[in-house]
Design a protein around this motif. Sequence first.
Motif, PDB file in Angstrom:
ATOM      1  N   SER A  51      77.775  39.589  63.426  1.00 47.78           N
ATOM      2  CA  SER A  51      78.185  40.652  62.512  1.00 47.78           C
ATOM      3  C   SER A  51      77.945  41.996  63.174  1.00 47.78           C
ATOM      4  O   SER A  51      77.093  42.134  64.056  1.00 47.78           O
ATOM      5  CB  SER A  51      77.413  40.567  61.197  1.00 47.78           C
ATOM      6  OG  SER A  51      76.056  40.875  61.398  1.00 47.78           O
ATOM      7  N   ILE A  52      78.695  42.957  62.719  1.00 46.41           N
ATOM      8  CA  ILE A  52      78.589  44.300  63.272  1.00 46.41           C
ATOM      9  C   ILE A  52      78.668  45.279  62.108  1.00 46.41           C
ATOM     10  O   ILE A  52      79.410  45.062  61.153  1.00 46.41           O
ATOM     11  CB  ILE A  52      79.719  44.531  64.306  1.00 46.41           C
ATOM     12  CG1 ILE A  52      79.452  45.757  65.167  1.00 46.41           C
ATOM     13  CG2 ILE A  52      81.072  44.595  63.648  1.00 46.41           C
ATOM     14  CD1 ILE A  52      80.357  45.840  66.373  1.00 46.41           C
ATOM     15  N   GLU A  53      77.837  46.300  62.161  1.00 40.91           N
ATOM     16  CA  GLU A  53      77.926  47.398  61.195  1.00 40.91           C
ATOM     17  C   GLU A  53      78.628  48.540  61.907  1.00 40.91           C
ATOM     18  O   GLU A  53      78.145  49.029  62.924  1.00 40.91           O
ATOM     19  CB  GLU A  53      76.539  47.867  60.767  1.00 40.91           C
ATOM     20  CG  GLU A  53      75.965  47.130  59.614  1.00 40.91           C
ATOM     21  CD  GLU A  53      74.710  47.812  59.112  1.00 40.91           C
ATOM     22  OE1 GLU A  53      74.645  48.087  57.910  1.00 40.91           O
ATOM     23  OE2 GLU A  53      73.807  48.070  59.922  1.00 40.91           O
ATOM     24  N   VAL A  54      79.765  48.937  61.383  1.00 38.57           N
ATOM     25  CA  VAL A  54      80.563  50.001  61.982  1.00 38.57           C
ATOM     26  C   VAL A  54      80.458  51.241  61.118  1.00 38.57           C
ATOM     27  O   VAL A  54      80.675  51.177  59.909  1.00 38.57           O
ATOM     28  CB  VAL A  54      82.047  49.586  62.092  1.00 38.57           C
ATOM     29  CG1 VAL A  54      82.872  50.708  62.683  1.00 38.57           C
ATOM     30  CG2 VAL A  54      82.203  48.317  62.897  1.00 38.57           C
ATOM     31  N   THR A  55      80.103  52.355  61.747  1.00 35.14           N
ATOM     32  CA  THR A  55      80.079  53.636  61.044  1.00 35.14           C
ATOM     33  C   THR A  55      81.135  54.524  61.689  1.00 35.14           C
ATOM     34  O   THR A  55      81.107  54.771  62.896  1.00 35.14           O
ATOM     35  CB  THR A  55      78.701  54.309  61.131  1.00 35.14           C
ATOM     36  OG1 THR A  55      77.723  53.416  60.567  1.00 35.14           O
ATOM     37  CG2 THR A  55      78.682  55.626  60.370  1.00 35.14           C
ATOM     38  N   VAL A  56      82.061  54.974  60.872  1.00 36.60           N
ATOM     39  CA  VAL A  56      83.150  55.828  61.346  1.00 36.60           C
ATOM     40  C   VAL A  56      83.373  56.916  60.304  1.00 36.60           C
ATOM     41  O   VAL A  56      83.189  56.693  59.107  1.00 36.60           O
ATOM     42  CB  VAL A  56      84.439  54.999  61.603  1.00 36.60           C
ATOM     43  CG1 VAL A  56      84.956  54.361  60.337  1.00 36.60           C
ATOM     44  CG2 VAL A  56      85.506  55.834  62.280  1.00 36.60           C
ATOM     45  N   VAL A  57      83.756  58.079  60.761  1.00 37.70           N
ATOM     46  CA  VAL A  57      84.002  59.205  59.867  1.00 37.70           C
ATOM     47  C   VAL A  57      85.274  58.926  59.074  1.00 37.70           C
ATOM     48  O   VAL A  57      86.298  58.520  59.636  1.00 37.70           O
ATOM     49  CB  VAL A  57      84.130  60.518  60.671  1.00 37.70           C
ATOM     50  CG1 VAL A  57      84.553  61.670  59.774  1.00 37.70           C
ATOM     51  CG2 VAL A  57      82.814  60.827  61.364  1.00 37.70           C
ATOM     52  N   GLY A  58      85.204  59.137  57.755  1.00 31.80           N
ATOM     53  CA  GLY A  58      86.369  58.952  56.896  1.00 31.80           C
ATOM     54  C   GLY A  58      87.481  59.897  57.303  1.00 31.80           C
ATOM     55  O   GLY A  58      87.238  61.083  57.517  1.00 31.80           O
ATOM     56  N   ARG A  59      88.685  59.387  57.416  1.00 32.48           N
ATOM     57  CA  ARG A  59      89.816  60.186  57.891  1.00 32.48           C
ATOM     58  C   ARG A  59      90.187  61.298  56.924  1.00 32.48           C
ATOM     59  O   ARG A  59      90.714  62.317  57.337  1.00 32.48           O
ATOM     60  CB  ARG A  59      91.013  59.283  58.171  1.00 32.48           C
ATOM     61  CG  ARG A  59      91.621  58.699  56.928  1.00 32.48           C
ATOM     62  CD  ARG A  59      92.562  57.538  57.217  1.00 32.48           C
ATOM     63  NE  ARG A  59      93.150  57.038  55.999  1.00 32.48           N
ATOM     64  CZ  ARG A  59      92.506  56.331  55.074  1.00 32.48           C
ATOM     65  NH1 ARG A  59      91.227  56.065  55.227  1.00 32.48           N
ATOM     66  NH2 ARG A  59      93.125  55.909  53.997  1.00 32.48           N
ATOM     67  N   LYS A  60      89.905  61.127  55.640  1.00 39.58           N
ATOM     68  CA  LYS A  60      90.221  62.154  54.647  1.00 39.58           C
ATOM     69  C   LYS A  60      88.991  62.950  54.241  1.00 39.58           C
ATOM     70  O   LYS A  60      89.042  64.160  54.123  1.00 39.58           O
ATOM     71  CB  LYS A  60      90.847  61.519  53.408  1.00 39.58           C
ATOM     72  CG  LYS A  60      92.204  60.896  53.638  1.00 39.58           C
ATOM     73  CD  LYS A  60      92.721  60.262  52.359  1.00 39.58           C
ATOM     74  CE  LYS A  60      94.057  59.587  52.583  1.00 39.58           C
ATOM     75  NZ  LYS A  60      94.520  58.897  51.375  1.00 39.58           N
ATOM     76  N   SER A  61      87.878  62.251  54.028  1.00 41.48           N
ATOM     77  CA  SER A  61      86.671  62.890  53.497  1.00 41.48           C
ATOM     78  C   SER A  61      85.824  63.562  54.565  1.00 41.48           C
ATOM     79  O   SER A  61      85.078  64.493  54.264  1.00 41.48           O
ATOM     80  CB  SER A  61      85.804  61.850  52.775  1.00 41.48           C
ATOM     81  OG  SER A  61      85.264  60.939  53.729  1.00 41.48           O
TER      82      SER A  61
END
Length: 160
Positions: A51-61
């Motif tokens: 499993s992997i936890e991915v953190t990415v900036v929301g494209r809209k927020s």
Amino acid sequence: MVWNPLPRVARVFGAQAWVMRGASVVLPAERLLRRFSGGRWGVLDLAGLPSIEVTVVGRKSGVPRTTSLLCVPDGDGFFLVGSNWGKPEHPAWSANLRAARTASVRFNGSAAFPVSVTEITGVERKRVWDQVVEFWPGYEMEYELAGGREFRIFRLDRIV
């Protein structure tokens, strides 16, 4: 190395359509388990799956969003498949990754590290699709449940 039958059992269950209805139970359980373990374990980890936890900036927020996902390890990188439990729409995390060049991940409870994000398209997509389905046969069933929606596939590579 200790033999663990759970990944094989999980792959059999993961290829059953009725399991997809369990998302409403599995996803909250995943969040709860991650919170109580300090991010070290999730439901997939208990089943012996990567499993992997991915953190990415929301494209809209513009707000960082973290999602726990099954990943397919590949050398020093990972493939992620936007199957969305066989639903007809793409998962929100895949739209955010599509808009990003980088993200942060935690793999199997490791410290977070930065990764580059590449969407797999064109001729390479067929080869990668075959690879991820070999790893997790349930993707074929999810594809059928999703009405033949082409799942987004991403490769994440550690930024050194």
